[in-house]
Write an enzyme that holds these catalytic residues in place. Sequence first.
Site, PDB file in Angstrom:
ATOM      1  N   TYR A 143       0.876  -1.202  -0.070  1.00 20.76           N
ATOM      2  CA  TYR A 143      -0.013  -0.212   0.010  1.00 20.76           C
ATOM      3  C   TYR A 143       1.200   1.343   0.047  1.00 20.76           C
ATOM      4  CZ  TYR A 143      -2.865   3.451   2.513  1.00 20.76           C
ATOM      5  OH  TYR A 143      -3.106   4.733   3.285  1.00 20.76           O
ATOM      6  N   ASP A 228      -1.767  -5.898   9.287  1.00 17.10           N
ATOM      7  CA  ASP A 228      -2.968  -4.981   9.090  1.00 17.10           C
ATOM      8  C   ASP A 228      -4.126  -5.725   8.338  1.00 17.10           C
ATOM      9  OD1 ASP A 228      -4.571  -2.942   7.868  1.00 17.10           O
ATOM     10  OD2 ASP A 228      -2.855  -1.516   7.699  1.00 17.10           O
TER      11      ASP A 228
HETATM   12  C1  LIG Z   1      -3.382  -1.695   3.865  1.00 23.71           C
HETATM   13  C2  LIG Z   1      -3.930  -0.434   4.690  1.00 23.71           C
HETATM   14  N1  LIG Z   1      -3.961  -0.034   5.653  1.00 23.71           N
HETATM   15  C3  LIG Z   1      -4.448   1.403   6.016  1.00 23.71           C
HETATM   16  C4  LIG Z   1      -5.113   2.166   5.249  1.00 23.71           C
HETATM   17  C5  LIG Z   1      -5.705   3.431   5.991  1.00 23.71           C
HETATM   18  O1  LIG Z   1      -6.939   3.277   6.302  1.00 23.71           O
HETATM   19  P1  LIG Z   1      -7.761   4.311   7.350  1.00 23.71           P
HETATM   20  O2  LIG Z   1      -8.651   5.221   6.329  1.00 23.71           O
HETATM   21  O3  LIG Z   1      -8.407   3.425   8.165  1.00 23.71           O
HETATM   22  O4  LIG Z   1      -6.712   5.297   7.796  1.00 23.71           O
HETATM   23  C6  LIG Z   1      -5.526   1.729   3.949  1.00 23.71           C
HETATM   24  C7  LIG Z   1      -6.300   2.578   3.303  1.00 23.71           C
HETATM   25  O5  LIG Z   1      -6.209   2.464   1.897  1.00 23.71           O
HETATM   26  C8  LIG Z   1      -4.915   0.477   3.632  1.00 23.71           C
HETATM   27  O6  LIG Z   1      -5.151   0.036   2.427  1.00 23.71           O
END
Ligand SMILES: Cc1ncc(COP(=O)(O)O)c(C=O)c1O
Length: 463
Positions: A143, A228
């Site tokens: 990501y 995550d």
């Molecule tokens: C793997 C991953 N982690 C974290 C996030 C961030 O998410 P949040 O909107 O809850 O901060 C995203 C958002 O696209 C994501 O894809």
Amino acid sequence: MLSRKASCDSHGQDSSYFLGWQEYEKNPYHTVHNPTGIIQMGLAENQLSFDLIESWLRRNPDIVGLKRDGESAFRELALFQDYHGLPVFKNELVDFMAKIRGNRIIFASNKLVLTAGATPANETLMFCLAEPGEAFLLPTPYYPGFDRDLKWRTGVEIVPIHCSSSNGFRITSSALERAYQQAQKLNLNVKGVLVTNPSNPLGITMNRAELNHLIDFAIDKNIHIVSDEIYSGTVFDSPKFVSIMELAMERELYNADIWNRIHIVYSLSKDLGVPGFRVGMIYSNNETVVDTATKMSSFGLVSSQTQFLLASILSDKKFTEKYMKETQRRLKKRREMLVSGLRNAGIQCLISNAGLFCWVDMRHLLTSDTFEAEKELWKRIVCEVGLNISAGSSCHCSEPGWFRICFANMSQETLQVAMQRMKAFTDSSNSAVSQQQFVNNTRARSLTKWVFQLSSYESEPHR
Ligand SMILES: Cc1ncc(COP(=O)(O)O)c(C=O)c1O
């Protein structure tokens, strides 16, 4: 004049991932008002089941009006600021997390820390687990936001675990070991491995073999695992989702040291489709981490009216059950639309079973097997075809020619338009008609100077 933080570029804002969004903002597609505009396919939003939540809200006007048993809860909520969060909300969250995992694991609400989204949850964990200049290993592609979330303010370094298309980008023990050796060569002390399961951008769940490699590796090197699991509720096809915590329990690791080094990040941004509500969390077996992260959560609490509203929605078990099933059904259908539309344009996707996107193979459309050629193709797709997709290099993929395409942030009709544009593009690329003619026939979009300003880290994904 300013701090080093203010002038350093590790935020990643100049990555093509964010530049594509900026280009989209200048010329957003609209069915009626701007039918030649850019379609946003670089945003992992889940808008497919808004109707279900909206109808729940209509059926529960008291909750929306901040009432409990007919009495106003306004004053209580207006004053509530305990960084432990509303107990009723945390209980509903751990139930929801367990439900997504088929109730094979029980979560304890006292091991849960609320954060304003998964973004601060990941950063908070970095603050708790590593010093500036220490490293976390991350499987690629990953990501693009992680460069900001994990590194920018913490000073933590990311060392890539290079995964390859030859085994569907699966994590192997040798890839883990190579990344570890690479970190040592760079004189970086490795504190842990961070994975996304299901993966963003691959849209696949990790299998048991991968999870076992990961646990064995973390035991062997005496390091942390951050998992995550923000997309855990989007799994729409087999194999089913297996959480790292589930595997650790199956292996009866409760009394082993590793038990205290396993941490989960979660959020309601994707599964419930409410990224604007900013609800995220850390779940950890480590008391000190929970304690420290709770103190740090003062910097990004979840508002009490949001907790109140979501606690009520989640407590409606019949609703959440139906919501999850229906969302997964809709996601699967959408994915099929994207896959068949791309197939029709001669483009294949990695077989996936989760997420809000597909990992798409456009290697055959590159003029050479280089990241330069990938960048060229990406520019053409954004500027000529009018689709903002994410280039693999922005996800630090080690092979040129892969792209992430999102499918759940638009209407079915818009997705169809996107697929028609892709087909016209590949047809024109394949035909004897020169590529220049395609450019002339389509909307002549100006190549603004941002496309030439891509940050250096994207052109060097092999670090
Ligand atoms: C793997 C991953 N982690 C974290 C996030 C961030 O998410 P949040 O909107 O809850 O901060 C995203 C958002 O696209 C994501 O894809």
